[in-house]
Design a protein around this motif. Structure first.
Motif, PDB file in Angstrom:
ATOM      1  N   PHE A 162      39.928  43.077  28.336  1.00  0.00           N
ATOM      2  CA  PHE A 162      39.102  44.250  28.079  1.00  0.00           C
ATOM      3  C   PHE A 162      39.468  44.904  26.749  1.00  0.00           C
ATOM      4  CE2 PHE A 162      38.095  43.686  32.438  1.00  0.00           C
ATOM      5  CZ  PHE A 162      36.955  44.437  32.720  1.00  0.00           C
ATOM      6  N   VAL A 163      38.446  45.502  26.132  1.00  0.00           N
ATOM      7  CA  VAL A 163      38.670  46.424  25.015  1.00  0.00           C
ATOM      8  C   VAL A 163      38.219  47.802  25.505  1.00  0.00           C
ATOM      9  CG1 VAL A 163      38.421  44.655  23.257  1.00  0.00           C
ATOM     10  CG2 VAL A 163      36.412  45.933  23.961  1.00  0.00           C
ATOM     11  N   THR A 164      39.023  48.826  25.254  1.00  0.00           N
ATOM     12  CA  THR A 164      38.767  50.145  25.843  1.00  0.00           C
ATOM     13  C   THR A 164      39.047  51.251  24.828  1.00  0.00           C
ATOM     14  OG1 THR A 164      41.002  50.645  26.629  1.00  0.00           O
ATOM     15  CG2 THR A 164      39.642  49.223  28.019  1.00  0.00           C
ATOM     16  N   LEU A 165      38.644  52.435  25.202  1.00  0.00           N
ATOM     17  CA  LEU A 165      39.048  53.612  24.452  1.00  0.00           C
ATOM     18  C   LEU A 165      40.511  53.936  24.749  1.00  0.00           C
ATOM     19  CD1 LEU A 165      35.854  55.765  24.986  1.00  0.00           C
ATOM     20  CD2 LEU A 165      36.565  54.675  22.861  1.00  0.00           C
ATOM     21  N   GLU A 166      41.103  54.732  23.898  1.00  0.00           N
ATOM     22  CA  GLU A 166      42.519  55.054  24.041  1.00  0.00           C
ATOM     23  C   GLU A 166      42.772  55.913  25.273  1.00  0.00           C
ATOM     24  OE1 GLU A 166      43.457  56.977  20.399  1.00  0.00           O
ATOM     25  OE2 GLU A 166      43.570  55.101  19.255  1.00  0.00           O
ATOM     26  N   PRO A 167      44.003  55.890  25.805  1.00  0.00           N
ATOM     27  CA  PRO A 167      44.335  56.775  26.929  1.00  0.00           C
ATOM     28  C   PRO A 167      44.057  58.239  26.575  1.00  0.00           C
ATOM     29  CG  PRO A 167      46.067  55.153  26.601  1.00  0.00           C
ATOM     30  CD  PRO A 167      45.127  55.007  25.427  1.00  0.00           C
ATOM     31  N   ARG A 208      39.497  56.733  31.368  1.00  0.00           N
ATOM     32  CA  ARG A 208      39.825  57.024  32.762  1.00  0.00           C
ATOM     33  C   ARG A 208      38.783  56.411  33.693  1.00  0.00           C
ATOM     34  NH1 ARG A 208      40.679  63.096  34.939  1.00  0.00           N
ATOM     35  NH2 ARG A 208      42.487  62.924  33.552  1.00  0.00           N
ATOM     36  N   ILE A 209      37.509  56.539  33.316  1.00  0.00           N
ATOM     37  CA  ILE A 209      36.453  55.957  34.140  1.00  0.00           C
ATOM     38  C   ILE A 209      36.654  54.456  34.286  1.00  0.00           C
ATOM     39  CG2 ILE A 209      33.978  55.460  34.238  1.00  0.00           C
ATOM     40  CD1 ILE A 209      33.518  58.113  32.801  1.00  0.00           C
ATOM     41  N   ALA A 210      36.893  53.768  33.163  1.00  0.00           N
ATOM     42  CA  ALA A 210      37.052  52.315  33.193  1.00  0.00           C
ATOM     43  C   ALA A 210      38.238  51.915  34.062  1.00  0.00           C
ATOM     44  CB  ALA A 210      37.205  51.780  31.776  1.00  0.00           C
ATOM     45  N   ASP A 211      39.362  52.613  33.882  1.00  0.00           N
ATOM     46  CA  ASP A 211      40.541  52.282  34.677  1.00  0.00           C
ATOM     47  C   ASP A 211      40.278  52.494  36.162  1.00  0.00           C
ATOM     48  OD1 ASP A 211      41.875  51.642  32.378  1.00  0.00           O
ATOM     49  OD2 ASP A 211      43.089  53.470  32.310  1.00  0.00           O
ATOM     50  N   ASP A 212      39.629  53.609  36.508  1.00  0.00           N
ATOM     51  CA  ASP A 212      39.357  53.906  37.919  1.00  0.00           C
ATOM     52  C   ASP A 212      38.400  52.895  38.530  1.00  0.00           C
ATOM     53  OD1 ASP A 212      41.027  56.082  37.738  1.00  0.00           O
ATOM     54  OD2 ASP A 212      39.412  57.579  37.682  1.00  0.00           O
ATOM     55  N   LEU A 213      37.375  52.507  37.771  1.00  0.00           N
ATOM     56  CA  LEU A 213      36.420  51.537  38.287  1.00  0.00           C
ATOM     57  C   LEU A 213      37.075  50.175  38.522  1.00  0.00           C
ATOM     58  CD1 LEU A 213      33.236  52.405  36.202  1.00  0.00           C
ATOM     59  CD2 LEU A 213      33.499  52.635  38.684  1.00  0.00           C
ATOM     60  N   GLU A 253      36.011  54.790  19.209  1.00  0.00           N
ATOM     61  CA  GLU A 253      34.549  54.857  19.133  1.00  0.00           C
ATOM     62  C   GLU A 253      33.940  53.755  19.980  1.00  0.00           C
ATOM     63  OE1 GLU A 253      34.139  58.157  16.521  1.00  0.00           O
ATOM     64  OE2 GLU A 253      32.651  57.041  17.662  1.00  0.00           O
ATOM     65  N   THR A 254      32.922  54.096  20.749  1.00  0.00           N
ATOM     66  CA  THR A 254      32.308  53.097  21.613  1.00  0.00           C
ATOM     67  C   THR A 254      31.624  51.987  20.812  1.00  0.00           C
ATOM     68  OG1 THR A 254      30.306  54.470  21.768  1.00  0.00           O
ATOM     69  CG2 THR A 254      31.959  54.720  23.500  1.00  0.00           C
ATOM     70  N   GLU A 255      31.035  52.324  19.668  1.00  0.00           N
ATOM     71  CA  GLU A 255      30.361  51.274  18.899  1.00  0.00           C
ATOM     72  C   GLU A 255      31.363  50.336  18.241  1.00  0.00           C
ATOM     73  OE1 GLU A 255      27.051  50.502  19.047  1.00  0.00           O
ATOM     74  OE2 GLU A 255      27.428  51.912  20.678  1.00  0.00           O
ATOM     75  N   THR A 256      32.559  50.829  17.930  1.00  0.00           N
ATOM     76  CA  THR A 256      33.615  49.931  17.450  1.00  0.00           C
ATOM     77  C   THR A 256      33.981  48.934  18.543  1.00  0.00           C
ATOM     78  OG1 THR A 256      34.502  51.616  15.966  1.00  0.00           O
ATOM     79  CG2 THR A 256      35.975  49.801  16.563  1.00  0.00           C
ATOM     80  N   PRO A 271      21.247  63.065  39.472  1.00  0.00           N
ATOM     81  CA  PRO A 271      22.705  63.204  39.461  1.00  0.00           C
ATOM     82  C   PRO A 271      23.238  63.613  40.821  1.00  0.00           C
ATOM     83  CG  PRO A 271      21.620  64.991  38.255  1.00  0.00           C
ATOM     84  CD  PRO A 271      20.580  63.990  38.557  1.00  0.00           C
ATOM     85  N   SER A 272      24.373  62.991  41.211  1.00  0.00           N
ATOM     86  CA  SER A 272      24.955  63.322  42.504  1.00  0.00           C
ATOM     87  C   SER A 272      26.452  63.508  42.437  1.00  0.00           C
ATOM     88  CB  SER A 272      24.616  62.221  43.522  1.00  0.00           C
ATOM     89  OG  SER A 272      25.077  60.970  43.066  1.00  0.00           O
ATOM     90  N   ARG A 273      27.177  62.580  41.812  1.00  0.00           N
ATOM     91  CA  ARG A 273      28.617  62.739  41.737  1.00  0.00           C
ATOM     92  C   ARG A 273      29.077  62.281  40.362  1.00  0.00           C
ATOM     93  NH1 ARG A 273      31.802  58.128  42.734  1.00  0.00           N
ATOM     94  NH2 ARG A 273      30.653  56.271  43.366  1.00  0.00           N
ATOM     95  N   ALA A 274      30.366  62.425  40.066  1.00  0.00           N
ATOM     96  CA  ALA A 274      30.803  62.311  38.682  1.00  0.00           C
ATOM     97  C   ALA A 274      32.109  61.580  38.537  1.00  0.00           C
ATOM     98  CB  ALA A 274      30.940  63.704  38.094  1.00  0.00           C
ATOM     99  N   ARG A 275      32.326  61.121  37.302  1.00  0.00           N
ATOM    100  CA  ARG A 275      33.599  60.531  36.920  1.00  0.00           C
ATOM    101  C   ARG A 275      33.921  61.001  35.496  1.00  0.00           C
ATOM    102  NH1 ARG A 275      35.016  55.935  39.863  1.00  0.00           N
ATOM    103  NH2 ARG A 275      33.414  55.104  41.228  1.00  0.00           N
ATOM    104  N   GLY A 276      35.213  60.964  35.178  1.00  0.00           N
ATOM    105  CA  GLY A 276      35.616  61.120  33.786  1.00  0.00           C
ATOM    106  C   GLY A 276      36.006  62.522  33.420  1.00  0.00           C
ATOM    107  N   ASP A 277      36.746  62.698  32.295  1.00  0.00           N
ATOM    108  CA  ASP A 277      37.125  64.008  31.831  1.00  0.00           C
ATOM    109  C   ASP A 277      36.801  64.208  30.369  1.00  0.00           C
ATOM    110  OD1 ASP A 277      38.933  62.351  30.661  1.00  0.00           O
ATOM    111  OD2 ASP A 277      40.690  63.586  31.085  1.00  0.00           O
ATOM    112  N   GLY A 278      36.215  63.315  29.737  1.00  0.00           N
ATOM    113  CA  GLY A 278      35.430  63.346  28.584  1.00  0.00           C
ATOM    114  C   GLY A 278      35.895  63.515  27.202  1.00  0.00           C
ATOM    115  N   ARG A 279      36.389  62.515  26.536  1.00  0.00           N
ATOM    116  CA  ARG A 279      36.408  62.547  25.088  1.00  0.00           C
ATOM    117  C   ARG A 279      35.246  61.770  24.529  1.00  0.00           C
ATOM    118  NH1 ARG A 279      42.465  62.364  22.477  1.00  0.00           N
ATOM    119  NH2 ARG A 279      43.377  63.898  23.829  1.00  0.00           N
ATOM    120  N   GLN A 280      34.590  60.966  25.338  1.00  0.00           N
ATOM    121  CA  GLN A 280      33.416  60.205  24.856  1.00  0.00           C
ATOM    122  C   GLN A 280      32.250  60.492  25.781  1.00  0.00           C
ATOM    123  OE1 GLN A 280      32.640  58.165  22.307  1.00  0.00           O
ATOM    124  NE2 GLN A 280      34.532  58.644  21.314  1.00  0.00           N
TER     125      GLN A 280
END
Length: 336
Positions: free
Chosen positions: A213-218, A224-229, A245-248, A327-336
């Motif tokens: 996998f390639v991911t965003l930084e901790p 967090r979403i990717a790790d949890d999933l 950056e997601t496009e990177t 929308p019903s439920r959520a994930r993440g704490d958001g830098r992206q």
């Protein structure tokens, strides 16, 4: 003794700058009026204050400064050299205050005021421009100050008063903030165009357990979403690259360096295939937040009402031909 001097409106030479400013500021406009007319009675008439009040204010001002500002000749006065020096600075200060008052009035104007609006980086290319375009159809002259940042940084700007509203993920749960869920965004498993799964439209995330996998930084919400999933799917991802950056990350996927869990792109990127994840449920929430108890100017109130009216249809159609869920439920704490 110092307390008695302050309560009477006088200052000792040892008083600090904040004390001096607090006492002097209310008298500056009076001083400028007297200096302009060089006549206490005339200045009092122009400013609508009793002559005795104005005379006492000028005497106290000189006592506070410890300097004679006027040479008195009956009812007329003339500035001393110290008075002329003081007047120059006072006029600049009063002009700056006037400009500041004009600016905040302009920002609060219902038709032409300003909204300080923050949003996630991934909302910037399509979602936010579309929202502002739709809002300005009915409010064509409202101005925007736009800030792109990650979620926690925007919440701090809300708290400091730098932002009026922000789009963030997830909806914050804090006693000093108000948040409302607006929409959910499905996440995709992004694979290289020549990948073994590239011919599929849908995939269970567990089928990528052996992938790199390639991911965003901790610390980023999408990380967090990717790790949890992945944990929910029964594996810990092997991570080859971390970025900001997601496009990177899409570029790294296109180069064959791994796969990624990402929100849909604004426009399709060559070299990758975006697969719908059927299990586990892969979404992130998008919400609007503001500071609790903070009064809204008319343009901010109008834009807030507009955003809340977009619940369930905030995000643009990503072109995947799938029904958008409410929308019903959520994930993440958001830098992206």
């Amino acid at each position: 003794m110092a307390h008695q001097q302050r309560s009477q409106g006088h200052l000792s030479p040892s008083s600090d700058t904040e004390d001096i400013v607090a006492v002097l500021v209310p008298r500056l406009a009076h001083f400028a009026g007297v200096a302009r007319t060089e006549h206490v009675t005339r200045a009092a008439q122009e400013m609508g204050v009793p002559q005795s009040t104005l005379s006492r204010a000028m005497v106290r001002l000189e006592q506070d400064l410890g300097v004679d500002l006027f040479a008195r000749r009956g009812r007329t006065v003339a500035l001393t050299p110290a008075g002329r020096t003081f007047l120059s600075s006072v006029e600049r200060a009063l002009a700056e205050i006037g400009r500041a008052a004009d600016e905040v009035r302009a920002d609060a104007d219902p038709a032409t005021g300003k909204v300080a609006f923050g949003f996630l980086h991934t909302m910037g290319s399509e979602t936010v421009p579309g929202l502002i375009r739709a809002f300005r159809a009915d409010h064509p002259r409202v101005r925007f100050s736009l800030v792109q940042n990650y979620g926690e940084a925007m919440l701090e700007r809300l708290r400091s008063g730098e932002l009026d509203l922000c789009l963030t993920s997830p909806v914050p749960d804090a006693p000093d903030l108000v948040g409302r869920l607006l929409d959910e965004q499905k996440l995709r498993l992004v694979v290289p165009a020549d990948h073994r799964l590239a011919g599929r439209r849908r995939v269970r995330l567990a089928e990528a357990a052996d992938e790199t996998f390639v991911t965003l930084e901790p610390g980023y919400g999408m990380r967090r979403i990717a790790d949890d999933l992945c944990q929910e799917a029964g594996f810990k991802p092997r991570i080859a690259f971390e970025g900001e950056e997601t496009e990177t990350l899409r570029g790294l996927v296109a180069a064959g360096l791994g796969v990624a869990l990402l929100p849909p792109p604004a426009v399709p990127r060559p070299g990758v295939v975006e697969l719908t994840v059927t299990a586990p449920r892969a979404v992130r929430e998008i919400g609007v937040a503001w500071l609790d108890g903070h009064p809204d100017t008319p343009p901010v109130a109008a834009f807030k009402k507009f955003l809340l009216s977009r619940r369930g249809r905030l995000l643009p159609d990503q072109g995947y031909g799938e029904h958008r869920e409410q929308p019903s439920r959520a994930r993440g704490d958001g830098r992206q």
